[in-house]
Design an enzyme around this catalytic site. Structure first.
Site, PDB file in Angstrom:
ATOM      1  CG  ASP A 449      -1.944   1.078   1.236  1.00 11.18           C
ATOM      2  OD1 ASP A 449      -1.769   2.064   0.494  1.00 11.18           O
ATOM      3  OD2 ASP A 449      -2.933   0.955   1.993  1.00 11.18           O
ATOM      4  CG  HIS A 450       3.236   3.990  -3.134  1.00  7.59           C
ATOM      5  ND1 HIS A 450       4.250   4.206  -2.233  1.00  7.59           N
ATOM      6  CD2 HIS A 450       3.747   4.302  -4.348  1.00  7.59           C
ATOM      7  CE1 HIS A 450       5.326   4.629  -2.864  1.00  7.59           C
ATOM      8  NE2 HIS A 450       5.058   4.697  -4.150  1.00  7.59           N
ATOM      9  NE  ARG A 451      -4.188   3.772   1.453  1.00  9.61           N
ATOM     10  CZ  ARG A 451      -5.323   3.294   1.939  1.00  9.61           C
ATOM     11  NH1 ARG A 451      -6.400   4.085   2.043  1.00  9.61           N
ATOM     12  NH2 ARG A 451      -5.406   2.035   2.315  1.00  9.61           N
ATOM     13  CB  VAL A 453       4.606   0.617   2.220  1.00 11.16           C
ATOM     14  CG1 VAL A 453       5.950  -0.039   1.922  1.00 11.16           C
ATOM     15  CG2 VAL A 453       3.944  -0.025   3.435  1.00 11.16           C
TER      16      VAL A 453
END
Length: 479
Positions: A449-451, A453
């Site tokens: 999850d790029h939010r 990580v």
């Protein structure tokens, strides 16, 4: 919510409970009792499937079964009465009068179907294959169940009455309600059809095959050349499917819940996937050595065990990956850092994909982790994974390599920040110590999850996992 009631006639009613957390319905898969059977407190009376798992329901009191209110295959709302029991001193379970049984419409009995795979098939993604089961559900002796809300086996009285007078009741052809309707619409008598489905069930294809000759066009009045019949053939696609053009399968239970969760995850969490191809020859050698270790005797040792341990060590070195995103009720988003790892293992079952997890996997020794994995796969094979076993996961592993697939881009399990996909392990040419040699190679794919990580953190976790599998002695030095 109360799951049982009692009325003046001495009957106690058991309602469909909420066997998950906030679930609203469940499907009755199988009844283990019938009207007239004696039951005791805690006895399992039926198996139901929720959106999360198959669960067995115990009855909370003693008595004699008076009525089953829903047939197998029925989806029942939580809170609806599913079984009535005559408690001690109350009314006995009455047999339905013959007149009532005759008045019951010939509703379609829920077909008793169970997958009958041939050979061996993958059960747990990344955990090998399971022996195919040949166990089938026992066929009920009743052909005409009552409609929903009435006594399920009211027709037993009629059958007993007929048998008592030496009259053999006619066997009703087995078919699902949609198939019966199709046969009625096409004017086909089901009794004239030879069934091809499991356990003698007539399928849609059987009906289409029976009606096809009647619907074929009449031959032309002028005789065709002798060679013409050889040239006139039915379209190949229709013939290969016995006349069926498509089959519709209802989406329900675990499969529906999985689809909903995956869509929500894919369109909520911005996914990023990174890949690394690595030499796992040393890990494969260690697997063979551990199989001979006395501390691992009786435990199942395979590559997934060491991959799981490697990921746990990588998470310990990079704890930021083990977190979740919380929007919050006041609109203020928070990153929830987890100080424990509940390691999910994707499991493929006949009912759909489930992800049970090993609680506090970070605290497990290698033998303990092997034991937990063994218990997890055994439970998944039996279809007995509980809803609690699938809740609270933090990071997941899915091994598509068991299907011979090199890699994939896995979708996050809802509420988690990372999922590791493991590809097939197979010999490939590899540069080792300056020379090209055949080595055991695989590809790992990490979605996150790029939010919460970023690329650096995700890359470190993936690189550390790969480094451990290339040099498994790091399981000791890095731990």
């Amino acid at each position: 919510m109360t799951t049982m009631t009692e009325n003046a006639s001495g009957l106690r009613e058991f309602k469909m409970p909420d066997v998950g957390e906030g679930l609203t319905e469940a499907e009755i898969l199988k009844w283990y009792v019938q009207p007239g059977d004696t039951v005791t407190d805690g006895q399992v009376v039926c198996e139901v499937e929720t959106a999360k798992a198959a669960v067995e329901l115990p009855i909370p009191f003693d008595g004699v079964v008076h009525a089953l209110h829903f047939p197998e295959g029925t989806t029942v709302d939580v809170g609806q009465v599913i079984i009535a029991v005559a408690v001690s001193g109350g009314a006995a379970a009455p047999a339905a009068p013959v007149a009532e049984a005759v008045a019951v419409p010939a509703a379609e009995p829920a077909p008793i179907e169970e997958a009958k795979p041939e050979g061996r098939k993958p059960v747990l993604v990344g955990y090998g294959v399971a022996e195919a089961s040949t166990k089938r559900r026992a066929r009920k002796g009743v052909e005409v169940p009552a409609q929903q809300g009435e006594t399920l086996y009211a027709a037993t009285a009629l059958q007993a009455e007929l048998n008592g007078h030496g009259v053999a009741p006619a066997q009703r052809p087995l078919a699902k309600p949609p198939v019966r309707k199709l046969a009625k619409d096409l004017g086909v008598d089901l009794a004239t059809i030879t069934p091809s489905g499991p356990d003698g069930i007539i399928t849609r294809e059987d009906v289409h095959a029976a009606v096809a000759p009647a619907q074929a066009p009449a031959p032309a009045a002028v005789p065709a050349p002798q060679e013409a019949p050889a040239r006139v053939q039915a379209p190949a696609p229709a013939a290969s499917y016995d006349g069926a053009r498509e089959t519709r399968v209802p989406v329900k239970g675990v499969r529906r819940a999985t689809a909903t969760a995956m869509v929500g995850s894919a369109f909520t969490a911005p996914h990023v996937t990174e890949f690394v191809t690595l030499d796992v020859t040393r890990t494969m050698r260690l697997v063979e050595e551990l199989k001979q270790d006395k501390e691992m005797q009786g435990l199942r040792v395979n590559p997934l065990l060491l991959i799981a341990k490697a990921l746990l060590v990588a998470i310990k070195r990079n704890p930021g990956i083990n977190a979740s995103w919380d929007e919050g009720h006041d609109g203020k988003a928070e990153i929830v850092q987890k100080h424990y790892v509940n390691l999910g293992i994707a499991a493929a079952t006949p009912r759909g994909l489930i992800v049970p997890n090993i609680k506090d996997a970070h605290d497990k020794t290698l033998p303990q982790l092997a034991e937990e994995l063994g218990a997890l796969v055994a439970t998944a094979r039996e279809g007995k994974t509980s809803p609690a076993a699938m809740q609270g996961g933090t990071v997941t592993i899915t091994n598509v390599g068991v299907f011979g697939v090199d890699t994939g881009t896995p979708i996050l399990n809802p509420g988690e920040s990372a999922i590791l996909a493991v590809g097939a392990i197979k010999p490939q040419p590899w540069v080792h110590k300056g020379k090209v040699k055949p080595r055991q190679v695989t590809t790992l794919a990490l979605s996150f999850d790029h939010r919460l990580v970023d690329g650096e953190l995700g890359s470190r976790v993936l690189a550390d996992t790969a480094a451990i599998l290339e040099q498994p002695k790091r399981l000791i030095t890095w731990a």
